[in-house]
Motif scaffolding. Structure first.
Motif, PDB file in Angstrom:
ATOM      1  N   ARG A 131      55.869  34.404  -6.759  1.00  0.00           N
ATOM      2  CA  ARG A 131      56.867  34.644  -5.710  1.00  0.00           C
ATOM      3  C   ARG A 131      56.832  36.097  -5.240  1.00  0.00           C
ATOM      4  O   ARG A 131      57.390  36.428  -4.176  1.00  0.00           O
ATOM      5  CB  ARG A 131      58.259  34.291  -6.234  1.00  0.00           C
ATOM      6  CG  ARG A 131      58.751  35.177  -7.351  1.00  0.00           C
ATOM      7  CD  ARG A 131      60.087  34.722  -7.909  1.00  0.00           C
ATOM      8  NE  ARG A 131      60.574  35.599  -8.958  1.00  0.00           N
ATOM      9  CZ  ARG A 131      60.161  35.566 -10.221  1.00  0.00           C
ATOM     10  NH1 ARG A 131      59.233  34.691 -10.594  1.00  0.00           N
ATOM     11  NH2 ARG A 131      60.661  36.405 -11.115  1.00  0.00           N
ATOM     12  N   ARG A 132      56.223  36.977  -6.011  1.00  0.00           N
ATOM     13  CA  ARG A 132      56.138  38.382  -5.614  1.00  0.00           C
ATOM     14  C   ARG A 132      55.022  38.645  -4.601  1.00  0.00           C
ATOM     15  O   ARG A 132      54.878  39.769  -4.123  1.00  0.00           O
ATOM     16  CB  ARG A 132      55.907  39.260  -6.855  1.00  0.00           C
ATOM     17  CG  ARG A 132      57.042  39.169  -7.880  1.00  0.00           C
ATOM     18  CD  ARG A 132      56.799  40.082  -9.053  1.00  0.00           C
ATOM     19  NE  ARG A 132      57.925  40.044  -9.985  1.00  0.00           N
ATOM     20  CZ  ARG A 132      58.002  40.778 -11.097  1.00  0.00           C
ATOM     21  NH1 ARG A 132      56.998  41.587 -11.414  1.00  0.00           N
ATOM     22  NH2 ARG A 132      59.045  40.693 -11.882  1.00  0.00           N
ATOM     23  N   ARG A 178      52.850  37.851  -1.033  1.00  0.00           N
ATOM     24  CA  ARG A 178      52.919  37.319   0.325  1.00  0.00           C
ATOM     25  C   ARG A 178      51.537  37.456   0.962  1.00  0.00           C
ATOM     26  O   ARG A 178      50.775  38.365   0.605  1.00  0.00           O
ATOM     27  CB  ARG A 178      53.949  38.085   1.158  1.00  0.00           C
ATOM     28  CG  ARG A 178      55.381  37.930   0.682  1.00  0.00           C
ATOM     29  CD  ARG A 178      56.340  38.685   1.592  1.00  0.00           C
ATOM     30  NE  ARG A 178      56.062  40.112   1.582  1.00  0.00           N
ATOM     31  CZ  ARG A 178      56.554  40.965   0.677  1.00  0.00           C
ATOM     32  NH1 ARG A 178      57.330  40.525  -0.296  1.00  0.00           N
ATOM     33  NH2 ARG A 178      56.260  42.264   0.769  1.00  0.00           N
TER      34      ARG A 178
END
Length: 353
Positions: free
Chosen positions: A99-100, A102
């Motif tokens: 989730r960290r 992108r």
């Protein structure tokens, strides 16, 4: 359609039976022979006597890479498990703390800071990473900073060491690309190969680069709802010819490990002939599958509720495998990657339960 429940492939295993190191020497491991008419406690060194002259062993010659890396996106730490090379420097990877990340982020590899990866895309806990076209740079980074991706049930204080780097590699390993070992082949030694050669047992190779998805459990109540990750595999022309000759002459084809079996089943026609094949396979074998290319299977003991336990149940019969695993637990066989082996003979598909 057969009724299937994931819970049907569950069993209770004492933790003490999970092997934390391989047998030494490797071919001193035990071997449970599972035939249609019963079970037989033997050893891996008995394999030549259990096979017949002319039997064809098919082994997976993939080589495990140190595929676990630790990366930094700014100050955020992520753990990267390389899963499958996509060509041109692209890798599909499983990411802890995904989730960290992108798309567009740059990740530096700890311990090999000159190696970076750009996040191309992310899907849940996985991502597509671009390490650039310089394959030598990534190979150097893996050698310097990569860790042997031991399964989570093998416990180590700190990172796996040099002994595991040697133990978790098979005698057949030639082509780098796997993130998990084809563990049935871990039992083979030079002495065992010499004994098999003297027996007249023949040998051929396939390649399947085992992916990180092999560790993922089946979480759905109906195993048919489970998504299995694709893996790259190859059946060379010489191997296809050797298999087709063996079948035409009435000789048995013996897959060494579920990865070899899945590769052959991916390349087999309905009549059992095997064609040369090179590409991705997502074959998912459940009870009810009609096997085409393989007569016997050497494999280890697999995790509860796993796709591989479902595969061996399809091959040798669900009821028979339940009895085999119950026997193995009573007799204190060693389980999983570094554990003992089993030799399974294919059941009659019309009466396979």
């Amino acid at each position: 359609m057969l009724p299937l429940r994931t819970d049907d492939f569950d069993y209770a295993l004492p933790e003490a039976l999970i092997a934390q190191a391989p047998a030494r020497p490797r071919d001193s491991a035990r071997l449970l022979v599972v035939r249609p008419d019963g079970l037989d406690d033997r050893g891996v060194r008995d394999l030549p006597a259990l096979l017949a002259p002319g039997d064809l062993l098919v082994v997976n010659d993939t080589r495990v890479i140190p595929a676990r890396l630790h990366g930094l996106r700014g100050a955020a730490r992520v753990e990267i498990m390389l899963n499958r090379a996509e060509g041109g420097g692209l890798w599909h990877a499983l990411i802890r703390n995904a989730r960290r990340l992108r798309p567009g982020d740059e990740v530096r590899i700890e311990g090999a800071e000159e190696c970076t990866a750009r996040v191309v895309s992310r899907d849940g806990g996985s991502a597509m990473l671009d390490f650039g076209p310089d394959q030598a740079a990534l190979a150097t980074a893996l050698e310097r900073a990569g860790e042997v991706p031991l399964p989570p049930y093998i416990q180590r204080e700190g990172a796996p060491g040099p002994q595991d780097a040697a133990d978790y590699q098979t005698i057949f390993s030639r082509h780098p690309g796997a993130v998990a070992a084809p563990t049935a082949s871990l039992h083979f030694t030079d002495d065992l190969l010499a004994a098999l050669d003297a027996r007249g047992v023949r040998r051929a190779t396939v390649t399947l680069h085992v992916g990180a998805g092999t560790f993922l459990p089946v979480r759905e109540d109906d195993p048919r709802a489970h998504h299995i990750h694709q893996e790259w595999c190859e059946v060379p022309e010489a191997t296809a010819a050797a298999i087709n000759a063996a079948r035409a002459e009435g000789r048995r084809v013996v897959a060494i490990g579920t990865t070899a079996l899945r590769t052959l089943e991916s390349a087999a026609a309905v009549d059992g002939t095997v064609a040369p094949f090179r590409g991705l396979t997502g074959i998912y074998i459940l009870p009810g599958h009609r096997f085409r290319a393989v007569d016997a299977l050497l494999t280890n003991f697999h995790l509860p509720k796993s796709t591989l336990l479902m595969l061996v149940s399809a091959f040798a019969g669900t009821r028979r495998m339940r009895a085999a695993y119950a026997h193995a637990i009573r007799e204190e066989y060693r389980f999983f990657s570094y554990g003992d082996g089993s030799l399974l003979f294919r059941c009659d598909q019309d009466s396979c339960e």
